[in-house]
Every structure is written in structure tokens, then in C-alpha cells.
Design a protein around this motif. Structure first.
Motif, PDB file in Angstrom:
ATOM      1  N   GLU A   1       2.916   1.491   3.734  1.00 25.68           N
ATOM      2  CA  GLU A   1       3.185   0.539   2.959  1.00 25.68           C
ATOM      3  C   GLU A   1       4.343   1.099   1.884  1.00 25.68           C
ATOM      4  O   GLU A   1       5.390   0.453   1.590  1.00 25.68           O
ATOM      5  CB  GLU A   1       1.993  -0.185   2.045  1.00 25.68           C
TER       6      GLU A   1
ATOM      7  N   THR B   1       6.096   3.306   2.621  1.00 22.99           N
ATOM      8  CA  THR B   1       7.554   3.715   3.523  1.00 22.99           C
ATOM      9  C   THR B   1       8.322   2.160   3.664  1.00 22.99           C
ATOM     10  O   THR B   1       9.543   2.242   3.507  1.00 22.99           O
ATOM     11  CB  THR B   1       7.014   4.174   4.941  1.00 22.99           C
ATOM     12  N   ASN B   2       7.203   1.099   4.054  1.00 23.81           N
ATOM     13  CA  ASN B   2       8.082  -0.145   4.396  1.00 23.81           C
ATOM     14  C   ASN B   2       8.698  -0.652   3.048  1.00 23.81           C
ATOM     15  O   ASN B   2       9.712  -1.337   3.311  1.00 23.81           O
ATOM     16  CB  ASN B   2       6.973  -1.032   4.937  1.00 23.81           C
ATOM     17  N   GLN B   3       7.982  -0.560   1.998  1.00 17.47           N
ATOM     18  CA  GLN B   3       8.400  -1.273   0.832  1.00 17.47           C
ATOM     19  C   GLN B   3       9.232  -0.534   0.027  1.00 17.47           C
ATOM     20  O   GLN B   3       9.988  -1.310  -0.642  1.00 17.47           O
ATOM     21  CB  GLN B   3       7.152  -1.872  -0.063  1.00 17.47           C
TER      22      GLN B   3
END
Length: 78
Positions: A44, A46-48
Motif C-alpha cells: 500500500e 508503494t501503491n499510494q
């Protein structure tokens, strides 16, 4: 980008708890998080936030409180 708010939102999703009132709570000692949650946390972040956190660099003692997580993410974004 508000790193603290994003981290707290991710932690709330993972733990089901609002940990913003105690930024120094040990997430592992209190069993709010386990190793599976740790993997999800890294994904998360990394993604956000676009933060790259190699597993080889993940030392639980440096990521065990909400404040430490915020500090680590902010350092990696600089």
C-alpha cells in the motif's frame, strides 16, 4: 501529499483501529499487525505514495510504530 494521513489511513484499514491517538503504539507487540499485514503495508505504501521499500531493508524494529512508519516513508521520499 500528506504522508502522515495516508499512513494512518492504511494502518486503519489494516488493523481496524484508529491509531492516530497513539503514534508510538507498538503495532507488533500489541498484535495489531502481523507479518501478512506488513506485506500489505509495504504494498500500500508503494501503491499510494510511490515509496520503494525493499524487503531486505525492512527491519521490523524501525517500522513498529505509526510514527516510525511516517518517519521512514518521509525519509525515503526525500
Amino acid at each position: 501529499m500528506d504522508v502522515k494521513a495516508t499512513v494512518l489511513a492504511i494502518l486503519q484499514d489494516l488493523t481496524g483501529e484508529d491509531v492516530s491517538g497513539d503514534m508510538n503504539v507498538n503495532l507488533f507487540a500489541t498484535a495489531l499487525m502481523d507479518s501478512m499485514d506488513t506485506v500489505q503495508l509495504v504494498l500500500e505504501l508503494t501503491n499510494q505514495l510511490g515509496v520503494n521499500i525493499p524487503v531486505s531493508e525492512f527491519d521490523r524494529s524501525q517500522w513498529d510504530t505509526p510514527q516510525k512508519i511516517v518517519d521512514q516513508v518521509e525519509a525515503k521520499l526525500q
